[in-house]
Design a protein around this motif. Structure first.
Motif, PDB file in Angstrom:
ATOM      1  N   ASP A   8      21.531  74.831  12.504  1.00 54.17           N
ATOM      2  CA  ASP A   8      21.694  75.557  11.243  1.00 54.17           C
ATOM      3  C   ASP A   8      23.159  75.782  10.881  1.00 54.17           C
ATOM      4  O   ASP A   8      23.491  76.670  10.107  1.00 54.17           O
ATOM      5  CB  ASP A   8      20.971  76.897  11.302  1.00 54.17           C
ATOM      6  N   VAL A  55      15.098  75.823   7.498  1.00 53.60           N
ATOM      7  CA  VAL A  55      15.184  74.777   6.487  1.00 53.60           C
ATOM      8  C   VAL A  55      16.510  74.982   5.764  1.00 53.60           C
ATOM      9  O   VAL A  55      16.790  76.078   5.280  1.00 53.60           O
ATOM     10  CB  VAL A  55      14.009  74.862   5.488  1.00 53.60           C
ATOM     11  N   GLN A  57      19.181  75.211   3.015  1.00 53.20           N
ATOM     12  CA  GLN A  57      19.109  75.510   1.586  1.00 53.20           C
ATOM     13  C   GLN A  57      20.358  75.053   0.833  1.00 53.20           C
ATOM     14  O   GLN A  57      20.414  75.184  -0.388  1.00 53.20           O
ATOM     15  CB  GLN A  57      18.951  77.027   1.392  1.00 53.20           C
ATOM     16  N   VAL A  58      21.376  74.579   1.553  1.00 52.25           N
ATOM     17  CA  VAL A  58      22.636  74.176   0.932  1.00 52.25           C
ATOM     18  C   VAL A  58      22.857  72.678   1.119  1.00 52.25           C
ATOM     19  O   VAL A  58      22.238  72.060   1.978  1.00 52.25           O
ATOM     20  CB  VAL A  58      23.824  74.969   1.526  1.00 52.25           C
ATOM     21  N   ASN A  59      23.730  72.116   0.299  1.00 44.94           N
ATOM     22  CA  ASN A  59      24.016  70.679   0.337  1.00 44.94           C
ATOM     23  C   ASN A  59      25.513  70.437   0.360  1.00 44.94           C
ATOM     24  O   ASN A  59      26.302  71.290  -0.075  1.00 44.94           O
ATOM     25  CB  ASN A  59      23.431  69.994  -0.906  1.00 44.94           C
ATOM     26  N   ASP A  62      28.370  71.726  -2.351  1.00 42.82           N
ATOM     27  CA  ASP A  62      28.137  73.057  -2.912  1.00 42.82           C
ATOM     28  C   ASP A  62      29.350  73.943  -2.673  1.00 42.82           C
ATOM     29  O   ASP A  62      30.012  73.855  -1.641  1.00 42.82           O
ATOM     30  CB  ASP A  62      26.928  73.745  -2.266  1.00 42.82           C
ATOM     31  N   GLN A  86      24.154  78.942   8.473  1.00 41.06           N
ATOM     32  CA  GLN A  86      23.651  79.028   7.103  1.00 41.06           C
ATOM     33  C   GLN A  86      23.382  80.490   6.724  1.00 41.06           C
ATOM     34  O   GLN A  86      23.619  80.887   5.596  1.00 41.06           O
ATOM     35  CB  GLN A  86      22.374  78.195   6.948  1.00 41.06           C
ATOM     36  N   SER A  87      22.943  81.307   7.675  1.00 41.81           N
ATOM     37  CA  SER A  87      22.635  82.707   7.385  1.00 41.81           C
ATOM     38  C   SER A  87      23.874  83.526   7.023  1.00 41.81           C
ATOM     39  O   SER A  87      23.751  84.627   6.478  1.00 41.81           O
ATOM     40  CB  SER A  87      21.904  83.350   8.570  1.00 41.81           C
TER      41      SER A  87
END
Length: 94
Positions: A8, A55, A57-59, A62, A86-87
């Protein structure tokens, strides 16, 4: 050299910060705070982390805002990169 994050993790590159205040004073680099807005340069695959399905959520590409003290900083090929979870990303800037 290419950096490929695991699970992640997200690799971000800080965006340039304004070197002047709104009143026009120039800030020395020592007085500037760490920028919390960055561009994503690599994204991990997600997967199961601590028993939870993550999962992404960013690409790549971004622009995001992230927590002030998040991540670990590295220098790769002369670029200063930060690897965060990511969190730790608070928002995507559109």
């Amino acid at each position: 050299m290419k950096v490929k994050p695991l699970f992640d993790k997200v690799v971000v590159e800080s965006l340039e910060m304004e070197e002047r205040t709104q009143s026009g004073f120039i800030l020395p680099s020592a007085a500037q705070e760490k920028q919390q807005m960055a561009k994503i340069v690599a994204v991990g695959p997600g997967g199961i982390v601590d028993g939870k399905e993550i999962v992404m959520q960013v690409n790549v590409g971004d622009t995001v805002l992230y927590s002030k003290y998040a991540g670990s900083e590295f220098k790769v090929d002369g670029k200063e990169l930060t690897i965060i979870r990511q969190s730790d990303i608070l928002a995507i800037v559109e």
